[in-house]
Write a protein that holds these residues in place. Structure first.
Motif, short mmCIF file in Angstrom:
data_model
loop_
_atom_site.label_atom_id
_atom_site.label_comp_id
_atom_site.label_asym_id
_atom_site.label_seq_id
_atom_site.Cartn_x
_atom_site.Cartn_y
_atom_site.Cartn_z
N GLY A 21 -11.61 -1.07 -6.75
CA GLY A 21 -12.58 -0.34 -5.95
C GLY A 21 -13.42 -1.26 -5.08
O GLY A 21 -13.69 -0.94 -3.91
N GLN A 22 -13.83 -2.38 -5.63
CA GLN A 22 -14.59 -3.34 -4.82
C GLN A 22 -13.71 -3.94 -3.72
O GLN A 22 -14.17 -4.12 -2.59
N ARG A 23 -12.45 -4.22 -4.05
CA ARG A 23 -11.54 -4.78 -3.04
C ARG A 23 -11.35 -3.81 -1.88
O ARG A 23 -11.29 -4.22 -0.71
N LEU A 24 -11.30 -2.51 -2.20
CA LEU A 24 -11.06 -1.49 -1.16
C LEU A 24 -12.35 -0.97 -0.53
O LEU A 24 -12.31 -0.14 0.37
N GLY A 25 -13.51 -1.43 -1.01
CA GLY A 25 -14.78 -0.97 -0.47
C GLY A 25 -15.16 0.44 -0.89
O GLY A 25 -15.88 1.14 -0.17
N LEU A 26 -14.71 0.87 -2.08
CA LEU A 26 -15.04 2.20 -2.57
C LEU A 26 -16.47 2.24 -3.10
O LEU A 26 -17.05 1.21 -3.45
N SER A 27 -17.03 3.44 -3.19
CA SER A 27 -18.46 3.55 -3.50
C SER A 27 -18.75 3.66 -4.98
O SER A 27 -19.82 3.26 -5.45
N ARG A 28 -17.85 4.26 -5.79
CA ARG A 28 -18.13 4.48 -7.19
C ARG A 28 -16.84 4.80 -7.93
O ARG A 28 -15.78 4.95 -7.32
N ILE A 29 -16.97 4.93 -9.26
CA ILE A 29 -15.86 5.37 -10.11
C ILE A 29 -16.17 6.77 -10.61
O ILE A 29 -17.22 7.00 -11.23
N ALA A 30 -15.31 7.72 -10.30
CA ALA A 30 -15.44 9.09 -10.81
C ALA A 30 -14.56 9.24 -12.05
O ALA A 30 -13.42 8.78 -12.07
N VAL A 31 -15.10 9.88 -13.09
CA VAL A 31 -14.42 9.99 -14.37
C VAL A 31 -14.17 11.46 -14.70
O VAL A 31 -15.11 12.26 -14.71
N MET A 32 -12.93 11.80 -14.97
CA MET A 32 -12.62 13.17 -15.38
C MET A 32 -13.11 13.42 -16.80
O MET A 32 -13.28 12.50 -17.60
N ARG A 33 -13.35 14.68 -17.10
CA ARG A 33 -13.94 15.05 -18.40
C ARG A 33 -12.96 14.77 -19.54
O ARG A 33 -11.77 15.06 -19.45
N VAL A 34 -13.52 14.21 -20.62
CA VAL A 34 -12.76 13.95 -21.85
C VAL A 34 -13.40 14.79 -22.96
O VAL A 34 -14.63 14.80 -23.09
N PRO A 35 -12.63 15.51 -23.77
CA PRO A 35 -13.23 16.37 -24.80
C PRO A 35 -13.97 15.56 -25.87
O PRO A 35 -13.59 14.43 -26.18
N MET A 36 -15.03 16.15 -26.43
CA MET A 36 -15.85 15.50 -27.44
C MET A 36 -15.31 15.82 -28.84
O MET A 36 -15.96 16.46 -29.66
N GLU A 37 -14.11 15.34 -29.12
CA GLU A 37 -13.53 15.56 -30.44
C GLU A 37 -12.75 14.31 -30.83
O GLU A 37 -12.18 13.63 -29.98
N GLY A 38 -12.74 13.98 -32.13
CA GLY A 38 -12.02 12.80 -32.58
C GLY A 38 -12.42 11.56 -31.81
O GLY A 38 -13.61 11.25 -31.65
N LEU A 39 -11.43 10.82 -31.31
CA LEU A 39 -11.70 9.61 -30.54
C LEU A 39 -12.39 9.91 -29.21
O LEU A 39 -12.94 9.01 -28.59
N GLY A 40 -12.37 11.18 -28.78
CA GLY A 40 -13.08 11.54 -27.55
C GLY A 40 -14.56 11.24 -27.63
O GLY A 40 -15.19 10.91 -26.62
N ALA A 41 -15.15 11.35 -28.84
CA ALA A 41 -16.57 11.03 -28.99
C ALA A 41 -16.83 9.57 -28.67
O ALA A 41 -17.82 9.22 -28.02
N ALA A 42 -15.94 8.67 -29.14
CA ALA A 42 -16.11 7.25 -28.86
C ALA A 42 -15.90 6.96 -27.38
O ALA A 42 -16.63 6.16 -26.77
N ILE A 43 -14.90 7.59 -26.78
CA ILE A 43 -14.64 7.38 -25.35
C ILE A 43 -15.84 7.83 -24.53
O ILE A 43 -16.31 7.10 -23.63
#
Length: 323
Positions: free
Chosen positions: A290-312
């Motif tokens: 992203g920095q190399r390409l001059g992008l503004s931010r990182i957008a993150v898709m939703r991850v469910p809050m279950e099992g390892l999803g809580a840690a993520i």
């Protein structure tokens, strides 16, 4: 210069640890930055190398449960959890024994000790060869993305530590679950590689964490990884993205949103174990690309809050925290 040691050079890594040097090593979760936990100068060097806040304690790694319990006092629950989850990605915070030989700095001066037995064969071989308990926070500069390969370690700490023992990519990809049993109750201090639901099935109800900001204000953090802004890439992070712009990098989970300037897939099949293993590598790659390409931010898709999803989600919330 930081040495890259092969698995068959574990004896050399152990010699360096015994000599008070810092050696990064693989675990099943992430790479740890190892120091002789009984050597105050070596422990201080960990804080210096990481730029780590002094009030954030370190996890001490042992080759077997009884070695950990020689330094920290277990109750019946701790012994049951050790029998079920050790070796493995569970850290328990227990009272320090009066005769504890771990340097106080490793526990940030608290009356407790964070202990675990890692499941990675190379980590266990190193601890046994060194014949010392190993203080091992994640092998990265404090607040930055945790390392899951030897290359990640060298990117952040090359030239600052003696060696990295290269054991290949980490299997779990997020740090250990941290459970506080020191005060008689049971409290989750950090979600991680062992889902809290599995812990509760064994010992009963586990209290959820106090707000991180409250813990940080009182300087009362009893666990590693509880800083408010932590695991942070250079680019800002936007959570729960339902669309993505051309000037954003995308951390995808499931079928990816269209239109991003760059994308990294955690798991197209929405497999939480795969996503956990690919999380930190994805944040690192997106940050650099992203920095190399001059992008503004990182957008993150939703991850469910279950099992390892809580840690993520815990890691992602820290990555997105104001800083």
């Amino acid at each position: 210069m930081t040495l890259r040691l092969r698995p068959e050079e574990v004896a050399r890594a152990a010699e360096l640890l015994r000599a008070g040097e810092l050696v990064a090593f693989p675990t099943e979760t992430v790479y740890g930055l190892g120091a002789d936990a009984r050597n105050g100068r070596a422990v201080a060097a960990v804080f210096e190398a990481k730029g780590r806040p002094h009030f954030n304690p370190l996890i001490c790694h042992f080759a077997e449960a009884e070695a950990a319990f020689a330094e920290a006092l277990p109750d019946e629950r701790a012994r049951a959890l050790a029998a079920r989850f050790w070796p493995g990605p569970l850290t328990m915070v227990l009272p320090r024994r009066a005769e504890c030989r771990i340097d106080l700095l490793a526990g940030a001066g608290l009356d407790t000790l964070a202990v675990r037995v890692p499941a990675h064969p190379l980590a266990l071989a190193l601890i046994r060869a060194a014949e010392v308990p190993v203080a091992g926070p994640s092998a990265n500069r404090s607040g930055q993305v945790s390392p899951t390969t030897a290359d990640h370690v060298l990117d952040g700490l090359g030239g600052r530590i003696a060696a990295v023992l290269d054991g290949g990519p980490c299997a779990v990809g997020v740090e250990s679950t941290v459970l506080d049993l020191a005060a008689g109750g049971a409290a989750l201090l950090r979600p991680g590689g062992v889902p809290v639901e599995e812990i509760e099935a064994l010992i009963g109800t586990v209290a959820r964490p106090i707000p991180i900001a409250a813990a940080e204000r009182t300087r009362s953090l009893r666990s590693p990884g509880m800083m408010l802004s932590h695991y942070a890439p250079s680019l800002p992070v936007r959570l729960d993205a339902q669309s993505v712009a051309a000037d954003e990098a995308l951390l995808a989970f499931g079928p990816p949103l269209q239109g991003a300037g760059a994308a990294w897939q955690m798991s197209e099949a929405r497999d939480l174990r795969e996503a956990a293993a690919r999380l930190f590598a994805g944040l690192r790659w997106l940050d650099a690309e992203g920095q190399r390409l001059g992008l503004s931010r990182i957008a993150v898709m939703r991850v469910p809050m279950e099992g390892l999803g809580a840690a993520i989600n815990d890691r992602l919330a820290r990555a997105a925290a104001p800083r």
